[in-house]
Design a protein around this motif. Structure first.
Motif, mmCIF file in Angstrom:
data_model
loop_
_atom_site.group_PDB
_atom_site.id
_atom_site.type_symbol
_atom_site.label_atom_id
_atom_site.label_comp_id
_atom_site.label_asym_id
_atom_site.label_seq_id
_atom_site.Cartn_x
_atom_site.Cartn_y
_atom_site.Cartn_z
ATOM 1 N N GLU A 125 -10.635 6.473 -5.476
ATOM 2 C CA GLU A 125 -11.911 6.366 -4.762
ATOM 3 C C GLU A 125 -11.829 5.317 -3.661
ATOM 4 O OE1 GLU A 125 -15.211 7.620 -5.202
ATOM 5 O OE2 GLU A 125 -16.350 6.050 -4.161
ATOM 6 N N TYR A 126 -11.273 4.152 -3.981
ATOM 7 C CA TYR A 126 -11.188 3.066 -3.007
ATOM 8 C C TYR A 126 -10.284 3.414 -1.830
ATOM 9 C CZ TYR A 126 -13.322 0.228 -6.739
ATOM 10 O OH TYR A 126 -14.144 -0.274 -7.720
ATOM 11 N N ALA A 127 -9.203 4.109 -2.117
ATOM 12 C CA ALA A 127 -8.298 4.524 -1.042
ATOM 13 C C ALA A 127 -9.044 5.416 -0.052
ATOM 14 C CB ALA A 127 -7.086 5.254 -1.618
ATOM 15 N N LEU A 164 -1.431 -1.224 1.246
ATOM 16 C CA LEU A 164 0.027 -1.257 1.290
ATOM 17 C C LEU A 164 0.581 0.116 0.926
ATOM 18 C CD1 LEU A 164 2.000 -3.497 1.864
ATOM 19 C CD2 LEU A 164 2.184 -3.935 -0.585
ATOM 20 N N GLN A 165 0.006 0.661 -0.110
ATOM 21 C CA GLN A 165 0.433 1.981 -0.555
ATOM 22 C C GLN A 165 0.128 3.052 0.500
ATOM 23 O OE1 GLN A 165 -1.286 3.074 -4.339
ATOM 24 N NE2 GLN A 165 -0.022 4.918 -4.544
ATOM 25 N N LEU A 166 -1.042 2.974 1.087
ATOM 26 C CA LEU A 166 -1.410 3.949 2.123
ATOM 27 C C LEU A 166 -0.494 3.831 3.341
ATOM 28 C CD1 LEU A 166 -5.327 3.841 1.972
ATOM 29 C CD2 LEU A 166 -3.825 5.726 1.282
ATOM 30 N N ARG A 167 -0.060 2.603 3.614
ATOM 31 C CA ARG A 167 0.863 2.426 4.727
ATOM 32 C C ARG A 167 2.211 3.072 4.410
ATOM 33 N NH1 ARG A 167 4.831 -1.207 5.998
ATOM 34 N NH2 ARG A 167 4.312 -2.497 4.219
ATOM 35 N N LYS A 168 2.699 2.794 3.195
ATOM 36 C CA LYS A 168 3.984 3.372 2.817
ATOM 37 C C LYS A 168 3.923 4.895 2.767
ATOM 38 C CE LYS A 168 5.767 -0.736 0.553
ATOM 39 N NZ LYS A 168 5.899 -1.530 -0.700
ATOM 40 N N LEU A 169 2.747 5.425 2.490
ATOM 41 C CA LEU A 169 2.585 6.877 2.474
ATOM 42 C C LEU A 169 2.433 7.437 3.891
ATOM 43 C CD1 LEU A 169 0.183 7.266 -0.593
ATOM 44 C CD2 LEU A 169 2.565 8.009 -0.435
ATOM 45 N N GLY A 170 2.274 6.525 4.861
ATOM 46 C CA GLY A 170 2.203 6.992 6.243
ATOM 47 C C GLY A 170 0.807 7.267 6.772
ATOM 48 N N TYR A 171 -0.203 6.915 6.007
ATOM 49 C CA TYR A 171 -1.556 7.194 6.458
ATOM 50 C C TYR A 171 -2.106 6.147 7.408
ATOM 51 C CZ TYR A 171 -1.753 10.880 2.982
ATOM 52 O OH TYR A 171 -1.499 12.003 2.264
ATOM 53 N N VAL A 172 -1.695 4.903 7.206
ATOM 54 C CA VAL A 172 -2.224 3.851 8.076
ATOM 55 C C VAL A 172 -1.092 3.034 8.694
ATOM 56 C CG1 VAL A 172 -4.255 3.675 6.586
ATOM 57 C CG2 VAL A 172 -2.407 2.012 6.345
ATOM 58 N N HIS A 173 -1.454 2.376 9.762
ATOM 59 C CA HIS A 173 -0.546 1.501 10.460
ATOM 60 C C HIS A 173 -1.137 0.106 10.327
ATOM 61 C CE1 HIS A 173 2.113 -0.022 13.547
ATOM 62 N NE2 HIS A 173 1.075 -0.468 14.217
ATOM 63 N N SER A 174 -0.273 -0.896 10.212
ATOM 64 C CA SER A 174 -0.824 -2.241 10.091
ATOM 65 C C SER A 174 -0.266 -3.145 11.181
ATOM 66 C CB SER A 174 -0.472 -2.829 8.728
ATOM 67 O OG SER A 174 0.917 -3.023 8.632
ATOM 68 N N LYS A 175 -1.031 -4.162 11.487
ATOM 69 C CA LYS A 175 -0.602 -5.127 12.493
ATOM 70 C C LYS A 175 -0.859 -6.518 11.936
ATOM 71 C CE LYS A 175 -1.311 -6.331 17.336
ATOM 72 N NZ LYS A 175 -2.479 -6.702 18.162
ATOM 73 N N ARG A 176 0.159 -7.376 12.019
ATOM 74 C CA ARG A 176 0.004 -8.698 11.430
ATOM 75 C C ARG A 176 -0.547 -9.713 12.413
ATOM 76 N NH1 ARG A 176 4.949 -10.490 7.642
ATOM 77 N NH2 ARG A 176 5.790 -8.573 7.039
ATOM 78 N N GLY A 177 -0.798 -10.909 11.869
ATOM 79 C CA GLY A 177 -1.214 -12.027 12.699
ATOM 80 C C GLY A 177 -2.665 -11.963 13.139
ATOM 81 N N ILE A 178 -3.047 -12.961 13.874
ATOM 82 C CA ILE A 178 -4.412 -13.002 14.403
ATOM 83 C C ILE A 178 -4.684 -11.718 15.175
ATOM 84 C CG2 ILE A 178 -5.815 -14.118 16.179
ATOM 85 C CD1 ILE A 178 -4.819 -16.765 15.183
ATOM 86 N N GLN A 179 -5.870 -11.199 15.020
ATOM 87 C CA GLN A 179 -6.243 -9.920 15.648
ATOM 88 C C GLN A 179 -5.538 -8.742 14.987
ATOM 89 O OE1 GLN A 179 -8.609 -9.952 17.737
ATOM 90 N NE2 GLN A 179 -8.479 -11.620 19.206
#
Lengths: 150, 150
Positions: free
Chosen positions: B8-10, B46-61
DNA sequence: TTAATCTCGACTAAAACGGTAGGGATTTTC
DNA sequence: GAAAATCCCTACCGTTTTAGTCGAGATTAA
């Protein structure tokens, strides 16, 4: 979206009893046909008795038999009583509604509602008699889509 | 027949990102809108990223954004990847079949198969875009039964 | 009386669920 | 180049559920 082994076993036991056409069937015979241990079956049959689905008789020549006609045993009802609500989510349950803080804003609730409805439509339209005679419908329309392999 | 809170949360998280229309969204914003703790969301994203659904960007902003178009995110697929097979029973699963000693003689398998099929029909015909636009169909026929409350 | 059978409650091992915690890596901004 | 925001990753943990096991008792038919 799993059904527990307990639910599966309960249905297996009811099917065995349904095939005995009214004769009492001792638990070890049910165990043999369902491939479930006697001790675990004991628990399950006890529950089925308390729910009113089966009748039991003690002593030599004892055993279990259906209390209801197979046409009166609703599979959805059995699963609900053994396993709990059919709904995948409390917010979409008709028999065990649980409020959700998101509720109205929630874009998922309509989905869970449709899923619940489709599951319920299949299970609640199926009786033990249907299973015994391999009559399983999807429950859509008034039609007669019959899933009958072999 | 439950869906776990993780699943549900995903989906909630994906919906929030889908509403941001391509902008990066920091996790605490997602947490606020989904009502899930940041730490638990971290795991899920993290899991959604590894599955390819989301992209992440680190750091401020930094933050998360959808990697795929909402029209390309299949809800059935997401649930399957987060929760496991849609089938209520291993014997009826197309993606994770588990043999059963009863198998052919089993009067229940056809039922579980129909249940699996109806669940899959709903979930696999629904995309994230459908949810965002409150378009949910039962998947029966070629028709357009739309569940659209409000 | 004995043997088959159901009854019932207690117990338990393992897995799943629903998170929490903490330290590390990266990036932007100043 | 320092600080702050942010994601990354692994480990851990308490509770609940699942899937049974165990043992002693009650009932009944032969």
């Amino acid at each position: 979206m799993k059904v527990s082994s307990r639910g599966e076993y309960a249905l297996r036991a009811l099917l065995v009893l349904g095939q005995q056409q009214g004769k009492v069937c001792p638990i070890n015979e049910i165990a043999k046909q369902t491939l479930v241990t006697v001790k675990y079956l004991e628990q399950i049959l006890l529950q089925l008795r308390k729910l009113g689905y089966v009748h039991s008789k003690r002593g030599i020549q004892g055993g279990y038999m259906l209390r209801l006609s197979p046409t009166d045993i609703n599979i959805g009802e059995v699963i609900r009583q053994i396993e709990g609500p059919l709904s995948p989510m409390g917010c979409a349950s008709t028999t065990a509604y649980v409020p959700c803080p998101l509720e109205d804003k929630c874009l998922l609730k309509p989905l869970w509602t449709v899923v619940r409805d489709t599951i319920a439509r299949v299970l609640e339209q199926t009786t033990l008699d249907d299973l015994l005679n391999k009559r399983i419908t999807t429950g859509i329309g008034g039609e007669s889509f019959v899933k009958n392999e072999n």
